[in-house]
Design an enzyme around this catalytic site. Structure first.
Site, PDB file in Angstrom:
ATOM      1  N   ASP A 479      10.341   6.722  -6.739  1.00  0.00           N
ATOM      2  CA  ASP A 479       9.855   6.461  -8.094  1.00  0.00           C
ATOM      3  C   ASP A 479       8.754   5.393  -8.087  1.00  0.00           C
ATOM      4  OD1 ASP A 479       9.811   6.743 -10.864  1.00  0.00           O
ATOM      5  OD2 ASP A 479      11.994   6.716 -11.023  1.00  0.00           O
ATOM      6  N   ASP A 549       9.910  12.605 -17.889  1.00  0.00           N
ATOM      7  CA  ASP A 549      11.187  12.080 -18.379  1.00  0.00           C
ATOM      8  C   ASP A 549      11.606  12.799 -19.653  1.00  0.00           C
ATOM      9  OD1 ASP A 549      11.763  10.298 -16.393  1.00  0.00           O
ATOM     10  OD2 ASP A 549      10.848   8.579 -17.376  1.00  0.00           O
TER      11      ASP A 549
HETATM   12  C1  GLA Z   1      12.068   6.761 -14.111  1.00  0.00           C
HETATM   13  C2  GLA Z   1      12.393   8.184 -13.760  1.00  0.00           C
HETATM   14  C3  GLA Z   1      13.760   8.558 -14.238  1.00  0.00           C
HETATM   15  C4  GLA Z   1      14.766   7.604 -13.645  1.00  0.00           C
HETATM   16  C5  GLA Z   1      14.399   6.181 -14.016  1.00  0.00           C
HETATM   17  C6  GLA Z   1      15.305   5.180 -13.330  1.00  0.00           C
HETATM   18  O1  GLA Z   1      11.855   6.612 -15.471  1.00  0.00           O
HETATM   19  O2  GLA Z   1      11.428   9.068 -14.262  1.00  0.00           O
HETATM   20  O3  GLA Z   1      14.071   9.875 -13.869  1.00  0.00           O
HETATM   21  O4  GLA Z   1      14.811   7.760 -12.252  1.00  0.00           O
HETATM   22  O5  GLA Z   1      13.070   5.885 -13.646  1.00  0.00           O
HETATM   23  O6  GLA Z   1      14.978   3.896 -13.621  1.00  0.00           O
END
Ligand code: GLA
Length: 725
Positions: A479, A549
């Site tokens: 990430d 997301d």
């Molecule tokens: C990002 C990702 C999510 C999740 C969060 C965790 O926003 O896109 O899928 O993994 O981080 O903090």
């Protein structure tokens, strides 16, 4: 032969599977662009260079007084600054004398039977000998800046790549201020510029606007390719559609600050540049040093945007993505994020695995919150050791228990970040990006590690290596949850601080490269607050990227359609979430247009829902090949139709097809006939569910009657067809 050089006329002709690209070397040594478009048997199009000499105060080229030859009006292969070409420059060098006049001339060329890799950067490959590469060496004789231009053409696809390498062959320092990867001069302005704009949770919305006089551009200066714009542009002839008409697609294999700029000049001609964003960038070149600009991928087709996308998809599946997971069934995973956020322990995760296993899920992914003392997003990034208060018995014990339920195990990391509340930050406060005497701007309560530093990368590599090598981990979600501010590095001198943006990206690529080499069998999935770094650079290291997301199925339609402009469907991280706006069936149908998985608490599903999930997973096992290897057709766009959205996959041998339609809003009328595409007109196809047989010609011309299938908002239908004798 894909690359030809007419030595007498000094013309280069580069042919791909169905396009030609032609340019000439002028007597002065300048490289003048002649043509890019449908395949042509001929090459001498120098007559096009007569552009009327009607500029404004057009200067004569040095040495060509009165000969009506000016860089101001001529089409250039790689435009330079300050020597008569007043349009946007691909190259601008501040030389040791302090001025920015730049001018390159042909010196020599080579034709290579290979696709050269770019040092430290992702690029297309060619493992089957399907390509040829032209390397042209040019020189600015005043400053001794040597510029090599690279063009690779593929025989199996109408695709070509470009990049440039600048070497300082003088004995004084020079500074690069603009080094674009590709420069394309067109002789008209009759194009619409198609691009992908967005923001967090609304990435890659397709938008288009006609080119107009002046400069128009899309850019990122956020340190990553970003949620806001994607490094992709298509110039589409006015009137071209999804199915017909001329389209030029350009995509950068780059994950940092980029700029794609188009300028329409007073002759109504267009110049398109794609490369590193010159804002916040300079690069100092000492004698004998070289700088490589990232690779640009260019596709030409006269068969519309849909065919352009299919060409990008095939190219990236064949020549970009390398992971052993590229061509095989990806595991159906269940991710803990939307199911639990930070609120989990070992028992809860094992309970998820227990329920998920019963429905046929392959893997449990433990998302954010397992390390340091992280309870929410305010701490511990950089402390990559397990929080044993949460995961009692440690990581190996948890993995053993998940494996005992029959599931593989995946884990979340955010390697480029550091929390101010972390052991790593307390030990090394200078390891984050920062500038002297200025407070850092936190975002999501975190700072960004200085990826330009090898010691920083080594530390993160060592920490992660320990966890990944000591435990049975099959998947890593990588990430990247903020953008870059206070972009400075403690190790670089002041005159090199504007190199940090690019050096940061190179550092990230280096770290990723070390991981994919050390753990070739781990499935890597990239992510950046959803799809904030969904680009071809990242696809080089990971075959899939979390798309957004936003897991609402209706919102995902626009996001996934936009992403499909350029990136293969099997690269879209797409999960069924607990978002009840649409039925579970629709959420499954939308996630099937991607990698497929779940993002919910399986214990909360009813028995009926569990049975439905089981069926969805069984369907995924049946159709994953079609989704991964099939040709993708955008039938009805969610932004152009306010009632429903539809798409289709067709297997390469045209023996199988799958069409999905999703109702976005209550229709005013229920009569709905949808034509399919890409089938063989003479083949007969059977609807798997109803047994009805149609010819390909019927399905493509008369269409499929969906009146009884698409009627209420949030509902959807998938039709699967197989060829019958
Ligand atoms: C990002 C990702 C999510 C999740 C969060 C965790 O926003 O896109 O899928 O993994 O981080 O903090």
């Amino acid at each position: 032969m894909a690359i030809l050089f007419d030595a007498e006329k000094k013309i280069f002709k580069l042919d791909t599977a169905s396009s030609s690209y032609v340019f000439a070397v002028h007597d002065s040594g300048r490289l003048l662009h002649l043509y890019y478009g449908a395949y042509l048997p001929d090459c001498d199009m120098r007559y096009l260079l007569d552009r009327g000499y009607f500029g404004s105060f057009t200067p004569d080229a040095a040495g060509y007084v009165g000969k009506e030859f000016s860089p101001d009006t001529q089409p250039s292969e790689y435009s330079c600054n300050g020597t008569g070409d007043f349009r946007i420059s691909a190259l601008q060098i501040r030389n040791a004398d302090g001025n920015i006049a730049t001018d390159i001339r042909y010196v020599s060329h080579r034709i290579l039977n290979e696709k050269p890799a770019l040092p430290g950067m992702p690029s297309l490959r060619d493992e089957n000998g399907d390509s040829e590469t032209l390397e042209i060496t040019t020189l600015d004789q005043t400053t001794n800046a040597e510029v090599k231009l690279y063009y690779t053409v593929y025989n199996d696809l109408p695709v070509m790549t470009r990049h440039a390498v600048v070497t300082n062959t003088s004995d004084r320092t020079m500074e690069l201020e603009r080094v674009f990867s590709a420069c394309l001069d067109f002789n008209t302005m009759d194009y619409d510029m198609v691009h992908l704009y967005g923001k967090w949770a609304k990435e890659r919305t397709v938008t288009e606007r006609p080119l107009c006089h002046g400069i128009q551009s899309i850019q990122s200066k956020r340190g990553s390719s970003s949620h806001n714009h994607n490094p992709f542009v298509a110039l589409k002839a006015h009137g071209a559609t999804e199915e017909n008409g001329e389209v030029y697609g350009v995509n950068l294999i780059y994950s940092g600050n980029f700029s794609i700029e188009a300028e329409v000049d007073c002759l109504n001609a267009t110049r398109l540049l794609a490369g590193i964003n010159p804002t916040d960038f300079t690069w100092r070149l000492e004698p004998n040093e070289s700088f490589t600009a990232p690779e640009a991928v260019m596709v030409y087709t006269d068969r519309g945007l849909g065919e352009m996308s299919r060409i990008f998809h095939r190219t990236y599946m064949k020549h970009l993505i390398k992971s052993p997971w590229r061509d095989v069934e990806r595991p159906v995973l269940i991710n803990s994020w939307e199911a639990a956020y930070f609120d989990f322990d070992d028992n809860k995760l094992v309970a998820f695995a227990h329920e998920a296993a019963k429905m046929g899920v392959d893997m449990l992914v433990m998302d954010d919150g397992w390390f340091g003392h992280r309870k929410n997003d305010d701490s511990s990034l950089g402390d990559w050791y397990v929080n044993e208060k949460k995961l009692k018995g440690g990581l190996s014990s948890l993995i053993e228990r998940v494996n005992a339920e029959g599931l593989k195990f995946g884990i979340w990391y955010e390697p480029e970040m550091i929390s101010p509340d972390s052991d790593l930050y307390r030990a090394h406060p200078d390891w984050c990006l920062h500038v002297p005497n200025r407070e850092n701007s936190p975002a999501r309560l975190q700072y960004v590690l200085d990826m330009t530093r090898k010691d920083v990368r080594d530390n993160i590599f060592a920490q992660m290596y320990k966890v990944l090598s000591e435990n049975k981990i099959d998947y890593v979600k990588w990430d990247f949850n903020r953008n870059l501010t206070e972009v400075g590095s403690a190790l670089l001198p002041p005159e090199r601080q504007k190199e940090v943006m690019h050096r940061f990206v190179l550092g990230t690529y280096d770290l990723m490269d070390r991981f994919v080499k050390a753990f070739p069998n781990i499935l890597f999935e990239n992510c950046s607050g959803g799809g904030g770094r969904f680009d071809a650079g990242m696809l080089y290291y990971s075959p899939q990227i979390w798309c957004s997301d936003n897991t609402d199925a209706i919102e995902r339609l626009t996001i996934q359609f936009g992403t499909s402009m350029c990136y293969p469907i099997s690269s879209f991280g797409a999960h069924v979430a607990a978002r009840p706006r649409t039925s579970l069936k629709t959420r499954g149908n939308v996630a099937m247009c991607g990698t497929f998985g779940y993002e919910l608490d399986p214990r909360k599903l009813t028995d009926d829902e569990k049975a439905e999930v089981k069926q969805q997973i069984a369907d995924y096992r049946k159709y994953h090949c079609l989704v991964r290897e099939g040709d993708f057709y955008r039938l009805v766009s969610p932004t152009e139709n306010d009632f429903y959205c539809a798409w289709e996959f067709v297997s390469p041998d045209k023996q199988e097809a799958m069409m999905t339609a999703v109702v976005m809003r209550q229709p005013e009328t229920r009569y709905c006939v949808q034509r399919l595409r890409g089938l063989d007109p003479k083949t007969y196809y059977q609807d798997e569910e109803t047994g009805t047989v149609y010819s390909g010609a019927m399905l493509m011309n008369a269409g499929l009657n969906l009146t009884r299938d698409v009627y209420e908002d949030g509902t959807s239908v998938t039709k699967h067809f197989k060829a019958v004798k």
